[in-house]
Design an enzyme around this catalytic site. Structure first.
Site, short mmCIF file in Angstrom:
data_model
loop_
_atom_site.label_atom_id
_atom_site.label_comp_id
_atom_site.label_asym_id
_atom_site.label_seq_id
_atom_site.Cartn_x
_atom_site.Cartn_y
_atom_site.Cartn_z
N ARG A 104 3.59 -11.02 -3.02
CA ARG A 104 4.43 -10.07 -3.30
C ARG A 104 5.25 -9.09 -2.31
NH1 ARG A 104 -0.07 -6.18 -4.01
NH2 ARG A 104 -1.89 -6.27 -3.01
N GLU A 128 -8.91 -10.86 -10.57
CA GLU A 128 -7.84 -10.84 -9.56
C GLU A 128 -7.68 -11.71 -8.75
OE1 GLU A 128 -7.54 -7.87 -6.35
OE2 GLU A 128 -9.78 -8.02 -5.66
N ARG A 143 -14.57 1.01 -5.54
CA ARG A 143 -13.91 -0.07 -5.35
C ARG A 143 -14.67 -0.21 -3.85
NH1 ARG A 143 -8.62 -2.12 -5.41
NH2 ARG A 143 -7.58 -1.35 -3.70
N HIS A 148 0.95 -1.25 0.06
CA HIS A 148 0.59 0.08 -0.44
C HIS A 148 1.41 1.36 0.15
CE1 HIS A 148 -4.11 1.64 -0.15
NE2 HIS A 148 -3.81 2.22 1.01
N CYS A 187 -6.24 -2.09 -14.20
CA CYS A 187 -5.86 -1.27 -13.65
C CYS A 187 -4.75 -1.32 -12.63
CB CYS A 187 -6.73 -1.08 -12.28
SG CYS A 187 -7.54 -2.10 -11.22
N ASN A 238 -2.31 -6.76 -10.34
CA ASN A 238 -0.99 -6.87 -9.64
C ASN A 238 -1.23 -8.53 -8.28
OD1 ASN A 238 -0.37 -4.85 -10.03
ND2 ASN A 238 -1.28 -3.36 -8.07
N ASP A 239 -2.63 -8.44 -7.97
CA ASP A 239 -2.90 -9.96 -7.80
C ASP A 239 -3.34 -11.15 -8.04
OD1 ASP A 239 -2.96 -9.27 -4.90
OD2 ASP A 239 -4.63 -7.68 -4.53
N ARG A 277 -9.69 4.06 -4.37
CA ARG A 277 -9.22 3.09 -3.77
C ARG A 277 -10.20 3.73 -2.74
NH1 ARG A 277 -4.72 4.23 -5.83
NH2 ARG A 277 -3.66 2.45 -7.38
#
Length: 755
Positions: free
Chosen positions: A636, A602, A504, A361, A673, A625-626, A468
């Site tokens: 990660r 994801e 989200r 984050h 994204c 990413n996920d 977010r």
């Protein structure tokens, strides 16, 4: 043996220098294994040879002089093969080589094991004995375990430069971590030590020794006062024996004991917090090694007292903005979102952390703020960094400490070139994101911060691809109420209207904890996170949905997205809550259009449920990413496996290409994204696959727009076909570099090493 192992590692970790660590190592191992010789050879990359660095049992004059190539002699053989060698009669082995400087002709038995850290051979650990005997399995297992434990200590010494320059405290050192936010900066390190953490106090030379001694005396006086007061409060509740412990504490703090020793260290050239930490650590290490249980327990008392005194010293010595460096590179064990506020934005030039990854984050926020960041720098010696001049390279994941003039000049040139490119690209930021053959590729922005940049961003984008919502939740001390959330969401929706804003729902868990709602799990990324949390707490999700809907009244640019979806039932449950929230607000007299609802792709399971999902939702948004993390089974946030995490892995690219194909078949809008969308090479691949939009952090927009405006769609499609035939991430990245060179667009790719 486990107890012996623990004590040796403890002593080695506490050593003040590499030489002291090696000396401790060979002496303790020889004693523990009851052998005649213990030696350690370290690999010197400059010489490309193994060097005898310390020994007990061989002639000491051989230290630093005896060197071997990998494969030369028995030691070189161990280093080359990267496996143990256990011999009863070493001189009879065909690979044996005799060095007369060592005086080792007396020794028959030989056991050597490699010291390996993250696939690199750092050295070889050897024990030898006069009598002919083969070391047993227990001996071999002990030495292998010892080498594995010591590998981290030696890797740290290698990284800090103490291996080649043991006497130069001011020598340049290079550290490597995970590139988390692009950019380069020349600045000064500011170490953020956790409050009253004795293991992370930076070393500083005091400008006024007497003032430091006075500060120490005052801090000790305050702690003595606190202990006396605590003893008085408890006098009627505890026994006289337990009460005596308070007297012991006071005696420990007396000037003739701890205080006097710390004062001596200050006069030797250390500031008060550093001197206190040095003395307390030394006492604790000694007490933890003694055999007496009572004395071992006193180690905890000393540590506690040290923390108390340090707490008072830190209260006085917190730096104010006026004493911060102009170009401040913030360094910490683990940086949090709150810590970013420790330094004014105009002085915050870069971020470095021992923990975290490129998709944690803090990294996401750093990219959104345009701050060069490197995380996962596990070998960083925090106490020795404070105030040091540094160069931070967020493209390559490197930190140079005390760089020489030549390196500074080179990076000044690179920084100037990057700035010049940014100015060139700035002139086309208001032009359409369209390929030379007329294909429009909408570019959106990821956000979670305030809307202060809307004015400059709005004309350049097609909307917000990811808002977010957890960020406002993370910077408060409780769940924000419906009215509070409504105001925040209204600001976003109004600021970007009429452009769409994809919000989200609360995505906590994994590496995103709320201070007032902690989630403790052994494996958080496979645990309770995203939609799993909010469906278990419908009261939280309902408040958020109502706030989003209320904020959208009259604007109709809201899109809602569900994170971490695994099962169709989760989407059905969320849909029911959305309909209920909508119905409640209509009953309250509000006129609100039902917003589009989408899911984040994801979790790999969703790749196989696209048809069922398409019947229920209005759009797909890929969280690359996920998706990468779960497809590759790579945490990660773990720097040990950071090299395995790569969105250009052929499996990830194949999954994305198939997903784009299925979305087209289902006539379902699909965007990306994740970080891959913000990389010019990744963006062209995603466009060529058929995704309908890309969302990224604002600093990535100029390079991606420039790439899209210069590469026709047909070339992007050809690039996808070529890339999907490749079998390794390295080959994929090399191919992207090759194609960008052919298109004369190499300057758009962020600087990086081949890996």
């Amino acid at each position: 043996m486990l107890d012996v192992l623990r004590r040796i590692v403890q002593e080695v970790n506490g050593a003040r220098s590499l030489e002291a660590a090696l000396a401790t190592m060979v002496r303790r191992i020889r004693k523990a294994m009851k052998t005649d010789v213990c030696s350690v050879y370290l690999f010197d990359a400059a010489q490309d040879r193994l060097v005898l660095m310390d020994t007990i049992g061989l002639h000491t004059q051989a230290v630093g002089h005896v060197t071997l190539r990998l494969g030369e002699g028995l030691v070189g053989l161990v280093g080359q093969r990267e496996e143990p060698l256990n011999l009863e009669d070493a001189p009879s082995h065909p690979g044996f080589r005799y060095f007369k400087e060592t005086g080792e002709e007396r020794f028959s038995s030989f056991l050597g094991v490699p010291i390996i850290h993250q696939r690199r051979t750092l050295g070889v650990l050897v024990v030898q004995q006069e009598e002919k005997r083969r070391f047993d399995e227990g001996d071999e297992a002990f030495l292998v375990t010892m080498a594995a434990q010591l590998a981290g200590v030696l890797a740290h010494a290698l990284a800090t430069g103490t291996l080649t320059r043991p006497t130069r405290a001011d020598g340049m050192a290079t550290f490597t971590g995970v590139a988390a936010s692009p950019g380069m900066v020349i600045g000064e390190a500011l170490v953020l030590a956790p409050p009253a953490d004795l293991d992370n106090v930076p070393d500083l030379i005091p400008t006024d020794t007497e003032a430091e001694i006075r500060r120490l005396s005052e801090a000790i006086g305050r702690v003595r006062g606190e202990i006396r007061a605590a003893g008085a409060r408890l006098a009627s509740r505890i026994s006289s024996q337990e009460l005596a412990l308070f007297d012991v504490y006071e005696q420990m703090l007396a000037d003739a004991a701890l205080g006097q020793e710390v004062e001596k260290r200050i006069r030797e050239g250390q500031w008060a917090p550093g001197a206190l930490a040095d003395v307390v650590r030394r006492h604790v290490q000694y007490l933890e090694r003694v055999d007496d249980d009572y004395l071992r327990e006193r180690a905890a008392d000393i540590r506690d007292l040290g923390r108390r005194v340090l707490g008072h010293l830190q209260q006085e010595s917190d730096k104010g903005p006026e004493t911060l460096p102009e170009r401040c590179v913030l360094v910490g064990d683990e940086l949090s979102v709150a810590m970013l506020g420790e330094v004014p934005r105009e002085r915050l030039a870069g971020l470095v952390s021992l923990k975290g990854s490129s998709t944690s984050h803090v990294a996401i926020l750093a990219r959104a703020m345009g701050i060069p960041t490197v995380l996962g720098m596990v070998d960083l010696p925090l106490p020795r960094l404070n105030g040091a001049p540094v160069i931070l390279d967020g493209h390559r994941g490197r930190l140079f400490v005390r760089p020489d003039g030549e390196l500074v000049a080179r990076y000044r040139m690179l920084i100037d070139e990057e700035q010049a490119l940014a100015e060139v690209l700035e002139h086309e930021q208001h032009l359409p994101s369209e390929t030379p053959d007329g294909h429009g590729m909408p570019l959106m922005v990821n956000t979670g911060l305030t809307v202060d940049a809307v004015g400059s961003l709005k004309p350049r984008i097609a909307g917000v691809g990811l808002y977010r919502t957890e960020v406002p939740f993370m910077i408060t001390e409780r769940f924000p109420g419906e009215q509070e959330q409504t105001r925040l969401y209204r600001d976003q929706l109004e600021g970007f209207a009429p452009l769409p804003v994809v919000m989200r729902t609360l995505d906590i868990g994994g590496d995103k904890d709320l201070p007032y709602f902690p989630i403790q799990e052994a494996n958080p990324f496979l645990g309770w996170r995203g939609i799993r949390v909010t469906l278990d707490h419908p009261e939280v999700l309902m408040v958020q949905l109502r706030a989003m809907l209320r904020a959208s009244a009259g604007l109709d640019n809201l899109r809602i997205m569900l994170p971490m979806v695994t099962n169709i039932e989760e989407v059905d449950a969320a849909l029911r809550l959305l309909e209920r929230a909508l119905g409640e607000l209509v009953d309250e007299g509000l006129s609100i259009e039902r917003p589009q609802l989408g899911v984040m792709i994801e979790v790999p399971a969703t790749l196989y449920q696209l048809d069922a999902l398409a019947e229920r939702v209005d759009f797909f948004s890929v969280g690359s990413n996920d998706l990468t993390q779960y497809l590759l089974a790579v945490d990660r946030n773990n720097p040990r496996v950071a090299d395995l995490y790569d969105a250009c892995h052929p499996a990830v690219l194949s999954a994305l290409a198939r997903l784009a194909e299925d979305s087209t078949r289902l006539a379902m809008p699909a965007t990306v994204c994740g970080e891959l969308a913000g990389d010019p090479g990744g963006a062209l691949l995603l466009m060529g696959m058929g995704f309908e939009g890309l969302s990224m952090n604002a600093p990535s927009l100029p390079r991606v727009r420039a790439a899209i405006r210069r590469v026709p769609l047909r070339d992007a499609r050809a690039l996808v076909e070529e890339t999907l035939r490749l079998t390794t991430p390295r080959a994929v990245r090399a191919h992207l570099v090759e194609r960008f060179a052919e298109w004369q667009l190499t300057h758009l790719l962020p600087p990086r090493d081949d890996h």
